[in-house]
Design an enzyme around this catalytic site. Structure first.
Site, PDB file in Angstrom:
ATOM      1  N   HIS A   1      50.372  33.038  54.953  1.00 62.62           N
ATOM      2  CA  HIS A   1      50.524  33.881  53.764  1.00 62.62           C
ATOM      3  C   HIS A   1      51.876  34.614  53.717  1.00 62.62           C
ATOM      4  O   HIS A   1      52.493  34.738  52.664  1.00 62.62           O
ATOM      5  CB  HIS A   1      49.356  34.872  53.701  1.00 62.62           C
ATOM      6  N   ASP A  53      43.880  28.096  43.950  1.00 61.74           N
ATOM      7  CA  ASP A  53      44.634  28.826  44.974  1.00 61.74           C
ATOM      8  C   ASP A  53      43.927  30.131  45.334  1.00 61.74           C
ATOM      9  O   ASP A  53      43.903  31.074  44.546  1.00 61.74           O
ATOM     10  CB  ASP A  53      46.043  29.145  44.463  1.00 61.74           C
ATOM     11  N   LYS A  82      44.730  30.573  52.678  1.00 63.71           N
ATOM     12  CA  LYS A  82      45.866  31.053  53.475  1.00 63.71           C
ATOM     13  C   LYS A  82      45.396  31.926  54.644  1.00 63.71           C
ATOM     14  O   LYS A  82      44.405  32.650  54.507  1.00 63.71           O
ATOM     15  CB  LYS A  82      46.803  31.907  52.603  1.00 63.71           C
ATOM     16  N   TYR A 137      41.972  37.553  49.560  1.00 63.36           N
ATOM     17  CA  TYR A 137      41.477  37.761  48.185  1.00 63.36           C
ATOM     18  C   TYR A 137      39.972  38.078  48.178  1.00 63.36           C
ATOM     19  O   TYR A 137      39.418  38.467  47.150  1.00 63.36           O
ATOM     20  CB  TYR A 137      41.727  36.538  47.296  1.00 63.36           C
TER      21      TYR A 137
HETATM   22  N1  LIG Z   1      51.230  33.766  48.318  1.00 60.69           N
HETATM   23  C1  LIG Z   1      51.347  34.988  47.865  1.00 60.69           C
HETATM   24  O1  LIG Z   1      51.848  35.900  48.557  1.00 60.69           O
HETATM   25  C2  LIG Z   1      50.876  35.298  46.472  1.00 60.69           C
HETATM   26  C3  LIG Z   1      51.183  36.538  45.895  1.00 60.69           C
HETATM   27  C4  LIG Z   1      50.750  36.792  44.590  1.00 60.69           C
HETATM   28  C5  LIG Z   1      50.020  35.823  43.915  1.00 60.69           C
HETATM   29  N2  LIG Z   1      49.721  34.618  44.505  1.00 60.69           N
HETATM   30  C6  LIG Z   1      48.927  33.596  43.809  1.00 60.69           C
HETATM   31  O2  LIG Z   1      49.538  33.325  42.545  1.00 60.69           O
HETATM   32  C7  LIG Z   1      48.585  33.497  41.490  1.00 60.69           C
HETATM   33  C8  LIG Z   1      49.268  33.930  40.210  1.00 60.69           C
HETATM   34  O3  LIG Z   1      50.103  35.046  40.397  1.00 60.69           O
HETATM   35  P1  LIG Z   1      49.873  36.480  39.702  1.00 60.69           P
HETATM   36  O4  LIG Z   1      48.430  36.697  39.435  1.00 60.69           O
HETATM   37  O5  LIG Z   1      50.586  37.454  40.562  1.00 60.69           O
HETATM   38  O6  LIG Z   1      50.732  36.379  38.366  1.00 60.69           O
HETATM   39  P2  LIG Z   1      50.706  35.561  36.978  1.00 60.69           P
HETATM   40  O7  LIG Z   1      49.854  34.357  37.099  1.00 60.69           O
HETATM   41  O8  LIG Z   1      52.146  35.384  36.594  1.00 60.69           O
HETATM   42  O9  LIG Z   1      50.112  36.581  35.951  1.00 60.69           O
HETATM   43  C9  LIG Z   1      48.756  36.929  35.849  1.00 60.69           C
HETATM   44  C10 LIG Z   1      48.658  37.991  34.773  1.00 60.69           C
HETATM   45  O10 LIG Z   1      49.139  37.468  33.530  1.00 60.69           O
HETATM   46  C11 LIG Z   1      48.102  37.519  32.555  1.00 60.69           C
HETATM   47  N3  LIG Z   1      48.160  36.235  31.811  1.00 60.69           N
HETATM   48  C12 LIG Z   1      47.634  35.052  32.170  1.00 60.69           C
HETATM   49  N4  LIG Z   1      47.891  34.123  31.238  1.00 60.69           N
HETATM   50  C13 LIG Z   1      48.586  34.729  30.259  1.00 60.69           C
HETATM   51  C14 LIG Z   1      49.113  34.296  29.031  1.00 60.69           C
HETATM   52  N5  LIG Z   1      48.974  33.022  28.621  1.00 60.69           N
HETATM   53  N6  LIG Z   1      49.761  35.197  28.247  1.00 60.69           N
HETATM   54  C15 LIG Z   1      49.920  36.480  28.650  1.00 60.69           C
HETATM   55  N7  LIG Z   1      49.434  36.954  29.816  1.00 60.69           N
HETATM   56  C16 LIG Z   1      48.770  36.088  30.617  1.00 60.69           C
HETATM   57  C17 LIG Z   1      46.797  37.646  33.322  1.00 60.69           C
HETATM   58  O11 LIG Z   1      45.870  38.391  32.533  1.00 60.69           O
HETATM   59  P3  LIG Z   1      44.291  37.994  32.381  1.00 60.69           P
HETATM   60  O12 LIG Z   1      43.781  37.541  33.721  1.00 60.69           O
HETATM   61  O13 LIG Z   1      43.704  39.286  31.951  1.00 60.69           O
HETATM   62  O14 LIG Z   1      44.217  36.928  31.334  1.00 60.69           O
HETATM   63  C18 LIG Z   1      47.253  38.458  34.519  1.00 60.69           C
HETATM   64  O15 LIG Z   1      47.314  39.839  34.215  1.00 60.69           O
HETATM   65  C19 LIG Z   1      47.610  34.519  42.078  1.00 60.69           C
HETATM   66  O16 LIG Z   1      46.365  34.521  41.422  1.00 60.69           O
HETATM   67  C20 LIG Z   1      47.501  34.018  43.505  1.00 60.69           C
HETATM   68  O17 LIG Z   1      46.630  32.906  43.581  1.00 60.69           O
HETATM   69  C21 LIG Z   1      50.162  34.355  45.766  1.00 60.69           C
END
Ligand SMILES: NC(=O)c1ccc[n+]([C@@H]2O[C@H](COP(=O)([O-])OP(=O)(O)OC[C@H]3O[C@@H](n4cnc5c(N)ncnc54)[C@H](OP(=O)(O)O)[C@@H]3O)[C@@H](O)[C@H]2O)c1
Length: 279
Positions: A115, A52, A82, A57
């Site tokens: 998006h 994704d 997106k 990004y």
């Molecule tokens: N469409 C939209 O508007 C939108 C908005 C936000 C995000 N997204 C997409 O959704 C994806 C994921 O969302 P997100 O990055 O906001 O949140 P997330 O996946 O819930 O959390 C990522 C964070 O959690 C940590 N993490 C990962 N695995 C872990 C585990 N097993 N235990 C503890 N901590 C852990 C990561 O640290 P490390 O990397 O340091 O391991 C990072 O700091 C994004 O990368 C993006 O592709 C889309």
């Protein structure tokens, strides 16, 4: 590179019969000059087949390069990108799509998403996505951050129902009503920030469930999404966590524990509110 075949239960059939892996790696805030290639290679090695990204990004070039250098066949990988807010509108969306496609360096994008809904241009933007879909440049089209009222407006003015709605979703923002509505319309929900960016680590319920199931907080939470029929795109640059987050298909939460997690809901966002983020 080690190649793992996804089982059927790890994929979902979208409303146009395209198969999408339920687990993907999110690459928001992963710098293409630093961690991106290693992250994508590690994810592919651990069985992820869904990536994704987004124009905003600024790592689409890196995503394309990492896929090529992984040796995993292109057709095995489901690529999502997106259209960003500044590119809303028919012609500008078509241009933005072409730029994304060139950056990722592929003929076809698997899933192209709007998006954010923004204020008043998403119908025009959707027309461009419908054109791209009809012409075969994308295998499926969808949206992000759409509330029920956005989807109602979009569906009543369009010919194609979105295949996916990617929204913030985690135990403190369970999106129960939206999820149910999407199920009724045949729209697949996909959770972003599925682990609330790691903030659920010390919650007593997850500490208890970790002991019961012998799984980590992240695995319990990701499993809760999957059992709710919601696709997940956890982000991590940490190899051990990339592996950990993929090991969610070999256990099952009881109905009672599913309900206990759902009851944590506070309708609490950590990201922007789509009804406030008007551009
Ligand atoms: N469409 C939209 O508007 C939108 C908005 C936000 C995000 N997204 C997409 O959704 C994806 C994921 O969302 P997100 O990055 O906001 O949140 P997330 O996946 O819930 O959390 C990522 C964070 O959690 C940590 N993490 C990962 N695995 C872990 C585990 N097993 N235990 C503890 N901590 C852990 C990561 O640290 P490390 O990397 O340091 O391991 C990072 O700091 C994004 O990368 C993006 O592709 C889309």
């Amino acid at each position: 590179m080690k190649d793992r075949i996804l089982q059927d239960k790890q994929k979902v059939t979208l409303n146009n019969d395209v198969l999408m892996p339920l687990l993907g790696i999110g690459v928001y805030q992963i710098n293409e000059d630093e961690d991106l290639e290693n992250t994508i290679h590690k994810a592919l090695e651990e069985g992820y087949r869904n990536i994704d990204t987004a124009m905003i990004y600024e790592n689409e070039v890196g995503v394309g390069k990492a896929i090529k250098s992984s040796g995993v066949p292109r057709e095995e990988i489901f690529i999502t990108t997106k259209v960003w807010n500044a590119d809303h509108g028919f012609d500008s969306t078509l241009k933005a799509f072409e730029l994304s496609r060139r950056k990722i360096n592929v003929d076809v994008i698997d899933l192209y998403l709007i998006h954010w809904p923004g204020k008043d241009k998403y119908i025009e933007t959707w027309r461009a996505l419908e054109k791209l879909y009809r012409e075969g440049f994308v295998r499926a089209i969808g949206v992000c951050n759409f509330q029920i009222h956005h989807l109602q407006t979009l569906i009543s003015a369009s010919e194609i129902v979105p295949a996916v709605n990617q929204v913030e979703c985690h135990p403190l923002l369970s999106q129960q009503e939206l999820r149910q509505w999407c199920i009724e319309q045949g729209i697949q929900m996909m959770a972003y920030s599925p682990m609330m960016r790691g903030r659920l680590r010390n919650w007593p319920l997850f500490e208890e469930l970790s002991k019961t199931y012998g799984k980590t907080m992240a695995q319990i939470v990701l499993r809760w999404h999957i059992q709710n029929g919601v696709a997940v795109i956890p982000k991590s640059v940490t190899p051990s966590r990339i592996r950990e987050n993929a090991q969610i298909f070999n256990f099952e939460l009881s109905t009672k524990d599913m309900d206990r997690i759902s009851q944590l809901n506070l309708d609490l966002r950590i990201g922007l509110d789509p009804d406030q983020f008007l551009f």
